[in-house]
Design a protein around this motif. Structure first.
Motif, PDB file in Angstrom:
ATOM      1  N   ARG A  41       0.819  -1.203   0.000  1.00 10.79           N
ATOM      2  CA  ARG A  41       0.000   0.000   0.000  1.00 10.79           C
ATOM      3  C   ARG A  41       0.855   1.257   0.000  1.00 10.79           C
ATOM      4  O   ARG A  41       0.601   2.212  -0.726  1.00 10.79           O
ATOM      5  N   ARG A  87       0.029  -3.806 -10.982  1.00 11.11           N
ATOM      6  CA  ARG A  87      -0.341  -4.687  -9.879  1.00 11.11           C
ATOM      7  C   ARG A  87       0.884  -5.274  -9.193  1.00 11.11           C
ATOM      8  O   ARG A  87       0.897  -5.489  -8.006  1.00 11.11           O
ATOM      9  N   TYR A 138      -7.594  -0.037  -5.495  1.00 13.57           N
ATOM     10  CA  TYR A 138      -7.007  -0.356  -4.198  1.00 13.57           C
ATOM     11  C   TYR A 138      -8.098  -0.547  -3.160  1.00 13.57           C
ATOM     12  O   TYR A 138      -8.010  -1.424  -2.313  1.00 13.57           O
ATOM     13  N   ARG A 139      -9.153   0.262  -3.247  1.00 13.89           N
ATOM     14  CA  ARG A 139     -10.227   0.139  -2.256  1.00 13.89           C
ATOM     15  C   ARG A 139     -11.193  -0.972  -2.617  1.00 13.89           C
ATOM     16  O   ARG A 139     -12.267  -1.063  -2.051  1.00 13.89           O
ATOM     17  N   ARG A 157      -7.194   3.938 -10.060  1.00  8.79           N
ATOM     18  CA  ARG A 157      -6.250   3.096  -9.324  1.00  8.79           C
ATOM     19  C   ARG A 157      -6.572   3.101  -7.830  1.00  8.79           C
ATOM     20  O   ARG A 157      -6.474   2.073  -7.156  1.00  8.79           O
ATOM     21  N   ILE A 158      -7.000   4.264  -7.353  1.00  6.36           N
ATOM     22  CA  ILE A 158      -7.357   4.331  -5.927  1.00  6.36           C
ATOM     23  C   ILE A 158      -8.571   3.442  -5.669  1.00  6.36           C
ATOM     24  O   ILE A 158      -8.623   2.691  -4.691  1.00  6.36           O
ATOM     25  N   LEU A 183       2.243   2.099  -3.276  1.00  4.35           N
ATOM     26  CA  LEU A 183       1.222   2.649  -4.166  1.00  4.35           C
ATOM     27  C   LEU A 183       1.005   4.133  -3.865  1.00  4.35           C
ATOM     28  O   LEU A 183       0.928   4.963  -4.777  1.00  4.35           O
ATOM     29  N   THR A 184       0.955   4.455  -2.587  1.00  9.39           N
ATOM     30  CA  THR A 184       0.797   5.859  -2.210  1.00  9.39           C
ATOM     31  C   THR A 184       1.950   6.677  -2.762  1.00  9.39           C
ATOM     32  O   THR A 184       1.757   7.745  -3.354  1.00  9.39           O
TER      33      THR A 184
END
Lengths: 669, 325, 305
Positions: free
Chosen positions: A14, A106, A54-55, A50-51, A17-18
């Motif tokens: 995570r 990914r 992720y969620r 993309r967010i 990704l941030t």
């Protein structure tokens, strides 16, 4: 303590990704100004997507979606840039790929591709904008990209954002000295092959044909044209006539460059008098000509002195250009007559401006000597009530007549054009010279900045034997324009930079602001002068100056030697080898153990210092006192926390050593 | 260097450079460092950026290329630093049976700074990754299939780290001198009479051997090492403490496991014996084990069990744990 | 103060002959505000030691004989209905004393054992919803017969951890035993002992102990010891942080008794067997008791410097 498996194909954490999202935003910011709007929209959509992935609110794009997106992006580039190749289109395509890659990121491998693409996008940004601010800003982007790289590591460390960022920044800081070394010493090559250049946007500046109004328009622009710094003392500003080009054709309305001027004809001239040496950093002008004082020579490659004594480069100047010039102000230019010269410099339209022609004929009759005629003309401008203004009244047909005899209000282009016309009508070869006059001296940097509002036009006429002579009719009308600058010359009518309310130049009267502006300008000049302009020739010059020689071997020695030195410094700071040694008390205690070991007394691993010392004291009753003395000092320093110099401990050991008989080897007592 | 002719030379060189030890501290003699695949990609990217710098004569592109190249060089130090000073210690491991996973414990100890993302394992198996805090201790359990009985010596252990950027990999091959005993695989099967008991031939089958064979003698307090099978739970629940039922081991009626009395190839005979050793121990039976040259028992309890299994594991397979094959 | 401390040790040593080390350890335990477990056969002087300590330190003394039918109420106390007042009146149990001797603690059922141990841990007891503080200082000396004796309930490891130290008095040396036989009956000596300290002085002493300096180098040694128990394969489990704190506290008190204001490795080593012996088990024998071999290993193999 967790155990993890390592692989490149692993999903990205995570935190990484941030970091990627942040890095992408930072990388994109400098591009926002030249990207088509749809690319920015695409970026925002992709980041949101993309967010959401992720969620767990959205899925990854499937193969079809990817193809459609890529094709859509390509189509978008085609429509907005008209092509898929070329730097402009290519950069948009690259950025689209960078943006789209995020959605399908990914695994760690994808993330790595994204980071490397990010580096390229940063470089692409440099091709469009190379200002210092951008360079500083990209340090942020690069830090974020490095932080993403660190974030991809499977470590608890990488899950904490601040340490990650600190490490990335720290690595950049540690890399900086090495980078400077490489920057200075890495050999600069010429372009290996020709590549599409960034298309210059609409640049304000001199063009190859002017109507009088054009220069008045230019004078509304506070943009920088170029900066120059002199090797020796700077000449007075009234002598700073920066030639750009000559305008020899007159069609009754406009003055324009003669087509003959394009032919590469070597002009004839003789160097006379003192030479002036200076260098110039030009802003992009999208024009091929360079700016120089009369009569200049430059060592810049693929640049030549054209037949009208202008310096011209093989291609338009699309990015800031650094060149060195040597000028001979007193040079004699084209002293010999030629039919071509006569034809070019006496050309006039068939008809028009009857009053001016009549006045010219009258002057010619009165003054047989051309020099006297010119003087008379200048006297006329000086004596009659001519007004220098940025807002001349509009004139219709026969503009020169109207200006000379009716309105008598005009701008440098009016005076130069009218004077040239009259001289030609009187049979004296003459032409209008366009360029810049004066400039703003920056006291902090000892250089001069020339802005667009310094644009100027003046006159050159030709005399047999003497060649071309420059003369400036504007000086007769408004000497302040030449001696102090445009702002002072038009102070009365408040027309200076009327259109650009926010230009810092408008506020030169406010002391601290002007100071600030000048310092900032100086900084930018240094940036251009020492960073952007640091290419092949500059490198050679600099190294020549530093080392007195310049060859490949020197570069190699400097790179390897300097690099080794810097690296050892960084390594010392990072590895701290001195930390690895045990503390000094401990070293002395080891010496104590070694000493007693030579007398057959070896401390067991688990034996405490006091127990050992007591054992030793029993075994060596004669030295018992020294042994106990040593122990007292040792315990006091090590366990009682009484600060004491290691020297004291060492002294105690020396005392013991003296009292013990000398043994070299370990005895088996 | 999987199976090249250079392999033996490489091994010899490594053995000299990084000798086997129970405790190894990684230092510059023991750490190797090269760019990883990601590093190669990074290098190619830098080259492309340099080309852009050259062709566009763009100082900033040059600058970024040099900055990243310098970061790459500085990363060598960082990657090295992440591994240097790490102390690896053998943590031992318990004995296993053939066919099981042998687990070796490895302790990673920091002698100063923290070590991030240390990967450890036996290639080609995947490496395990863990962090070691500053001045702290990390522990990981590595497994390897136990294929043959006897001493199992895992090969050299690979310790590597790609921290912080992943563009470089620093690694070392460490031999922690670990060895672990592998017992034969227990295979159930019938025990021939001769092997199953002493000379008095009772006709009952081997499966009944455990029950009621010995006489109940009384209770005694539990002592460490007594079989838990014989605990007198009822008395315990009544609050009499841990008591153990005592059985008289009648001489001559002891159970004898004898290798020579069995038929078949050696490994299957050992497997059968192993099975019965475990069986008897579970039942709390006393028994004796005869191998040519080895005579154990009759006895019962944990210690006896260990001794028997060890003898079975090492029979005709004497490799000292300290010696390399 | 210092001389009083020595006098106090002297006094107890005079009653319990030839056990200077154990007496000193017991004193250390008390100064470190810990509880003491004495493990020995009957008749070795456990009771005499506790009694003498109580006397010398001027502490009120109670003895609880643990038996298999002892109930928690017998230790803590009960409320009894008082006819005169028509109310329940609390009759405190023997635990409300400053020095409590819990004799043969392993004879009682786990329920009664934990009643005592919880009181020890919390310094207060809760009876019928009311919380009553125990006196301060509060010091428990528990004795137990070695578990090898039949019909007992051994204390589980978690309970053992609550004792700062475990001691074993052992047989007296020959000379000491002779003096014992020739001299007066030890128990007769006890009433004649005069308290050396009052409460305030004892509290002051206990306050001074934590101020004994433990340098970085020394704490490193304690950490090495603890870490070894956690990482070496022969240990069934490692020492808890409570154990490492206990070790340091005991070493401080030991150094204090030795009239030193800083701790040296030898202090740690002196208290190590008593402090960690009952907290360690061998891996090969996790149900066994005592880590004597392990402690010896720690003393010899862990680098002291």
């Amino acid at each position: 303590m967790s155990t993890r498996r390592s692989s490149v194909a692993q999903p990205i954490p995570r935190v990484a990704l941030t970091w990627l999202l942040i890095a992408q935003a930072l990388v994109m910011v400098p591009h926002l100004f030249h990207l088509p709007a749809w690319t920015i929209a695409l970026w925002l959509v992709c980041a949101l997507w993309r967010i959401q992935i992720y969620r767990m609110r959205a899925g990854y794009p499937n193969a079809l979606a990817k193809v459609v997106l890529m094709a859509g992006a390509a189509a978008g580039v085609w429509f907005s840039r008209g092509s898929l190749i070329g730097l402009d289109a290519g950069s948009v395509l690259l950025i689209s790929a960078f943006v789209l890659k995020l959605v399908e990121t990914r695994s760690r491998r994808d993330a790595l591709v994204l980071v490397f693409l990010g580096f390229f996008v940063v470089v692409t940004g440099y091709l469009f904008d190379d200002s210092m601010l951008l360079a500083l800003f990209t340090l942020l982007s690069v830090s974020a990209l490095l932080a993403s790289l660190i974030g991809l590591q499977q470590s608890a460390f990488a899950e904490r954002p601040w340490p990650t960022l600190r490490l990335a920044g720290g690595m950049l800081a540690q890399a900086l000295p090495l980078m400077l070394l490489l920057f200075v010493f890495f050999p600069r090559l010429g372009p290996l092959w020709s590549l599409p250049q960034p298309a210059g946007g609409a640049v304000t500046g001199l063009s190859d044909n002017i109507e009088p109004g054009d220069i008045a328009e230019l004078s509304q622009s506070g943009e920088l044209a170029f900066r120059a710094s002199f090797d020796g003392p700077m000449p007075p500003r009234s002598q700073l006539y920066w030639r750009a080009l000559t305008l020899e054709r007159f069609d009754g309305r406009r003055w324009s460059q003669s087509s003959v001027a394009q032919y590469p004809i070597e002009p004839q001239w003789q160097k006379r008098g003192e030479a002036l040496r200076y260098n110039v950093i030009m802003q992009p002008s999208s024009r091929p000509w360079l700016f120089a004082l009369d009569t200049g020579e430059t060592s810049l490659e693929r640049t030549r002195l054209m037949s009208d004594f202008r310096l011209e480069r093989y291609r338009p100047v699309d990015k800031s250009l650094f060149y060195q010039v040597t000028s001979w102000p007193d040079a004699v230019r084209e002293p010999e007559d030629s039919p071509l010269l006569q034809r070019r410099a006496l050309q006039l339209p068939e008809q028009g401006e009857p009053r001016a022609r009549a006045w010219a004929a009258d002057l010619k009759r009165r003054y047989a000597d051309p020099q006297a005629l010119v003087q008379a003309l200048l006297q006329h401008f000086n004596r009659e009530p001519y007004v220098y203004t940025l807002k001349p009244p509009p004139t219709g047909v026969d503009g020169i007549d109207a200006f000379l005899f009716d309105t008598r209000r005009g701008f440098c282009a009016h005076y130069a054009g009218a004077m040239t016309f009259v001289l030609r009508a009187a049979g004296i070869p003459a032409r209008v010279v366009a360029g810049y006059q004066g400039g703003e001296v920056n006291p902090a940097g000892n250089y001069i900045s020339v802005h667009q509002f310094d644009a100027h036009a003046w006159v050159e006429y030709w005399l047999p034997e003497r060649g071309w002579v420059s003369v400036d009719p504007t000086f007769q009308v408004a000497p302040t324009r030449i001696e102090q600058g445009l702002e002072e010359a038009v102070a009365g009518e408040r027309s200076f930079l009327q259109g650009s309310l926010f230009s810092a130049l408008r506020y030169r009267s406010i002391g601290w602001m002007n100071q600030l502006r000048l310092s900032w300008d100086n900084l930018n000049y240094g940036w251009q002068r020492w960073v952007l302009a640091y290419q092949g020739e500059e490198q050679a010059n600099l190294l020549q100056r530093w080392f007195g020689a310049f060859d490949t071997r020197l570069l190699l020695i400097a790179l390897v030697g300097g690099g080794g030195l810097i690296l050892s410094g960084v390594a010392l700071g990072l590895l701290k080898p001195w930390r690895r040694e045990r503390d000094p008390q401990q070293r002395v205690f080891l010496g104590f153990e070694r000493l007693l070991a030579r007398h057959g007394l070896r401390r067991a691993r688990g034996e405490g210092p006091r127990a050992f010392a007591e054992r030793a004291a029993t075994a060596l009753p004669q030295q018992a006192e020294s042994i106990r003395a040593f122990l007292r000092v040792y315990e006091a320093q090590r366990y009682a926390g009484r600060p004491g110099a290691v020297g004291e401990l060492r002294q105690a050991l020396t005392g013991l050593r003296r009292r013990l008989p000398w043994r070299f080897t370990r005895s088996t007592r | 260097m999987a199976d090249t002719p250079l392999r033996p030379r490489w091994d010899r060189w490594l053995a000299k450079r990084i000798p086997a030890a129970q405790r190894v501290r990684l230092d510059q003699r023991r750490i190797f460092i090269v760019p990883s695949r990601v590093g190669a990609a990074f290098g190619v990217s830098l080259l492309l950026m340099l080309l852009a710098g050259i062709n566009y004569q763009n100082s900033l592109a040059y600058g970024l290329t040099f900055l990243l190249a310098s970061v790459g060089i500085v990363a060598i130090l960082h990657t090295y630093r992440n591994l240097a000073g790490l102390v690896l210690k053998a943590g031992g491991g318990g004995a296993v049976f053939v066919g099981e996973q042998a687990r070796f414990k490895v302790l990673l100890e920091s002698s100063g700074r923290a070590h991030q993302a240390i990967a450890i394992g036996w290639p080609p198996a995947e490496l395990q990754s863990l962090d070691v805090p500053a001045l702290g201790l990390g522990e990981c359990e590595l497994s390897q299939p136990a294929l043959r009985r006897g001493w199992l010596r895992p090969g050299r252990l690979k310790v590597e780290s790609r921290f912080p950027l992943g563009i470089l990999v620093a690694w070392s091959w460490v031999d922690l001198d670990q060895a672990l005993l592998v017992y034969p695989r227990p295979l159930p099967g019938d025990l021939p009479l001769a092997a199953g008991r002493g000379d008095d031939g009772e006709e009952s089958g081997s499966h009944q051997l455990g029950q009621g064979a010995d006489d109940y003698q009384g209770l005694k307090t539990y002592q460490p090492g007594d079989s838990k099978q014989r605990l007198h739970w009822k008395a315990y629940s009544r609050g009499h403490g841990l008591l153990v039922k005592e059985f008289a081991a009648l001489s001559g009626r002891d159970l004898h496991l004898d290798l020579d009395a069995l038929e078949g190839d050696l490994e299957s005979r050992l497997s059968l014996l192993c099975h019965w050793v475990l069986q008897f121990c579970n039942e709390g039976q006393a028994f004796a084990l005869h191998l040519p040259g080895v005579q154990l028992g009759p006895d019962s309890g944990e210690t006896h069990r260990e001794a028997c299994l060890r003898a079975l594991a090492l029979y005709a397979n004497e490799q000292r744990p300290g010696n390399r094959p | 103060m210092r001389t009083k401390l020595d006098a106090c040790l002297q006094m107890v040593n005079g009653v319990l002959l030839g056990k200077e080390h154990q007496v000193r350890l017991a004193m250390t335990c008390l100064l470190a505000r810990g509880h003491l477990l004495i493990e020995d056969l009957p008749g070795m002087g456990k009771t005499t030691l506790s009694h003498a300590l109580a006397k010398a330190l001027g502490l009120s003394f109670q003895r609880i004989q643990f038996t298999s039918d002892l109930l928690p109420g017998d230790i803590l106390g009960t409320s009894v209905f008082d006819k005169d007042s028509g109310q329940f009146a609390f009759h405190p149990g023997p635990i409300f004393a400053e020095l409590v001797l819990a004799d043969e603690i392993n004879r009682a059922t786990p329920k009664s054992q934990s009643a005592l141990l919880e009181a020890m841990e919390e310094g207060q007891v809760t009876i019928e919803g009311a919380t009553r503080p125990l006196p301060d200082p509060f010091f428990v000396i528990a004795t137990q017969n070695p578990v090898t004796q039949g019909g007992t309930f051994a204390l589980p490891e978690s309970q053992l951890d609550r004792f700062l130290m475990r001691l074993s008095l052992g047989y007296p040396a020959k000379g000491a035993e002779k003096a014992l036989l020739l001299g007066e009956a030890r128990r007769d000596l006890l009433p004649r002992l005069e308290p050396v300290f009052d409460h305030a002085e004892l509290a002051k002493l206990q306050e001074l102990v934590p101020q004994v300096r433990a340098s970085d180098a020394l704490v490193d040694y304690v950490l090495r010891l603890v870490e070894a128990t956690r990482s070496q394969p022969q240990f069934a489990w490692g020492l808890s942080p409570r154990a490492s704190l206990a070790l340091l506290a005991a070493a401080r008190a030991w150094a204090f008794l030795a009239d030193r204001e800083y701790v040296i490795p030898e202090d740690v080593q002196a208290v190590l067997p008593a402090v960690v012996g009952h907290r360690l088990r061998e891996r090969a024998d996790p149900s066994g008791h005592g880590g004597g071999a392990l402690v010896r290993w720690l003393l010899t193999e862990v680098a002291a410097v």
